[in-house]
Design an enzyme around this catalytic site. Structure first.
Site, mmCIF file in Angstrom:
data_model
loop_
_atom_site.group_PDB
_atom_site.id
_atom_site.type_symbol
_atom_site.label_atom_id
_atom_site.label_comp_id
_atom_site.label_asym_id
_atom_site.label_seq_id
_atom_site.Cartn_x
_atom_site.Cartn_y
_atom_site.Cartn_z
ATOM 1 N N LYS A 246 0.884 -1.182 0.140
ATOM 2 C CA LYS A 246 0.105 0.094 -0.044
ATOM 3 C C LYS A 246 0.938 1.333 0.005
ATOM 4 O O LYS A 246 2.078 1.383 0.213
ATOM 5 C CB LYS A 246 -0.940 -0.087 1.275
ATOM 6 C CG LYS A 246 -0.282 -0.179 2.425
ATOM 7 C CD LYS A 246 0.328 1.273 3.098
ATOM 8 C CE LYS A 246 0.872 1.201 4.427
ATOM 9 N NZ LYS A 246 1.778 2.260 4.710
ATOM 10 N N PRO B 47 10.167 -4.735 -0.906
ATOM 11 C CA PRO B 47 11.265 -4.394 -0.052
ATOM 12 C C PRO B 47 10.631 -4.278 1.480
ATOM 13 O O PRO B 47 9.651 -3.947 1.723
ATOM 14 C CB PRO B 47 11.497 -3.098 -0.476
ATOM 15 C CG PRO B 47 11.199 -3.215 -2.176
ATOM 16 C CD PRO B 47 9.940 -3.843 -2.197
ATOM 17 N N GLY C 271 10.963 -2.826 5.199
ATOM 18 C CA GLY C 271 11.447 -1.547 5.997
ATOM 19 C C GLY C 271 11.312 -0.262 4.727
ATOM 20 O O GLY C 271 11.851 0.631 5.009
ATOM 21 N N ALA C 272 10.399 -0.616 4.022
ATOM 22 C CA ALA C 272 10.125 0.683 2.832
ATOM 23 C C ALA C 272 8.908 1.416 2.875
ATOM 24 O O ALA C 272 8.476 2.079 2.258
ATOM 25 C CB ALA C 272 10.267 -0.311 1.520
ATOM 26 N N GLY C 273 8.153 1.176 4.071
ATOM 27 C CA GLY C 273 6.979 1.770 4.146
ATOM 28 C C GLY C 273 5.957 1.462 3.282
ATOM 29 O O GLY C 273 5.004 2.339 3.101
ATOM 30 N N MET C 274 5.731 0.218 2.934
ATOM 31 C CA MET C 274 4.503 -0.097 2.059
ATOM 32 C C MET C 274 3.871 -1.208 2.948
ATOM 33 O O MET C 274 2.679 -1.764 2.337
ATOM 34 C CB MET C 274 5.278 -0.662 0.731
ATOM 35 C CG MET C 274 5.633 0.407 0.057
ATOM 36 S SD MET C 274 6.156 -0.031 -1.732
ATOM 37 C CE MET C 274 7.849 -0.993 -1.388
ATOM 38 N N GLY C 275 4.293 -1.600 4.050
ATOM 39 C CA GLY C 275 3.242 -2.676 4.749
ATOM 40 C C GLY C 275 3.453 -3.925 3.861
ATOM 41 O O GLY C 275 2.309 -4.708 4.350
ATOM 42 N N GLY D 204 4.923 -6.860 5.119
ATOM 43 C CA GLY D 204 4.895 -7.608 6.039
ATOM 44 C C GLY D 204 3.661 -7.929 6.713
ATOM 45 O O GLY D 204 3.085 -8.819 6.892
ATOM 46 N N SER E 152 0.940 -6.878 5.312
ATOM 47 C CA SER E 152 -0.039 -7.600 4.261
ATOM 48 C C SER E 152 0.040 -9.254 4.093
ATOM 49 O O SER E 152 -0.875 -9.902 3.966
ATOM 50 C CB SER E 152 0.290 -7.065 2.715
ATOM 51 O OG SER E 152 -0.652 -7.729 1.813
ATOM 52 N N ASP F 245 -0.834 -1.546 11.109
ATOM 53 C CA ASP F 245 -1.692 -1.352 9.717
ATOM 54 C C ASP F 245 -2.114 -2.807 9.155
ATOM 55 O O ASP F 245 -2.436 -2.989 7.914
ATOM 56 C CB ASP F 245 -0.557 -0.751 8.684
ATOM 57 C CG ASP F 245 0.637 -1.098 8.668
ATOM 58 O OD1 ASP F 245 1.051 -2.477 8.964
ATOM 59 O OD2 ASP F 245 1.609 -0.637 7.767
#
EC number: 2.7.1.148
Length: 268
Positions: free
Chosen positions: A8, A90, A92-96, A98, A100, A132
């Site tokens: 996300k 990736p 630790g990339a700010g996209m959630g 893990g 998800s 999240d």
């Protein structure tokens, strides 16, 4: 069964206050994107977990897929499963990514073993995994508040827009991202602001983490500016970093511009 847990982006991210439990309250629009991992879960004689693709740090027992299984195992007599996670998003990339993976594990187990769990019940399980995780149960654009695990409707539809995401292979921990953050009330009503044309978001929609992280990691600001120079209607860091995204009116191909980084691009 094979599923594709997607990432996300955050469209706007305001850190509004420090909570008594040590977490922070935020306001943000979470929007699902197509950058995805691959998750296979099959009934098995014994519980097992295997990962391929991007190396996942830490012990397998700490992976959110296994934690999701253990959560449901406590309340339901589900048999062991074999879990294979091919990691593409990736870390630790700010996209959630893990988060998800954990949420999709809950949804997969619910379907595989016919548990009959409602969306609300699955969200409550997901909240126990991380702030999240619950978003990925319904996996649709939502206004998120509280720790990022409370939701309300938001009028944002980017269907047909093109997105480019750039991750410069920098891992930013949550602790590092929040270091030096001074929570404050959001300066504008994000729900109302996002009703405006995308071209007007640039000076109104912000990610509060950028102020602290861009000076520490100058490449992040450089990438953001490059996306605007390439014609992005709006560009921002997502989550607590380090991925920067740009939203474009039409398809572009910027992979050669960022060939040393992880890049994903596609229609929303």
């Amino acid at each position: 069964m094979v599923y594709f847990p997607n990432a996300k982006i955050n469209i706007g991210l305001f850190i509004t206050e420090k909570r008594a439990d040590g977490f922070h309250n935020i306001e943000s629009c979470f929007y699902p994107i197509g950058w995805s991992d691959v998750l296979e879960i099959l009934p098995s004689d014994k519980l097992s977990f295997k990962s391929t693709g991007i190396d996942i740090p830490g012990e397998p027992s700490g992976n959110l897929c296994l934690k999701a299984y253990e959560l449901l195992k406590k309340d339901f007599d589900i048999p062991p499963v074999s879990v294979h996670l091919h990691k593409v998003v990736p870390i630790g990339a700010g996209m959630g990514g893990g988060s998800s993976d954990g949420a999709f594990t809950i949804k997969t187990l619910n379907y595989l073993f016919e548990l009959g769990l409602s969306l609300e019940v699955m969200e409550n399980y997901a909240r126990k995994l991380g702030s999240d995780c619950a978003f990925f149960i319904q996996n649709r654009p939502q206004f998120c508040f509280g720790k990022g695990d409370e939701f309300s409707e938001i009028d944002v539809n980017l269907t047909g827009e093109y997105i480019v995401l750039i991750n410069p292979n920098i891992h930013i921990s949550t602790i590092e991202a929040y270091s030096g953050i001074k929570p404050k009330a959001s300066a504008s009503d994000l729900k109302e602001t996002l009703k405006l044309p995308i071209q007007e978001w640039k000076n109104l929609v912000h990610n509060d983490f950028e102020q602290n992280l861009f000076p520490r990691f100058p490449i992040l600001g450089t990438i953001k500016e490059s996306l605007y120079e390439s014609g992005a209607s709006f560009a921002s860091m997502t989550g607590s970093g380090s991925t920067i995204y740009g939203i474009f009116e039409k398809e572009v191909d910027l992979r050669n511009m960022f060939d040393n980084y992880a890049v994903w691009q596609g229609f929303l």
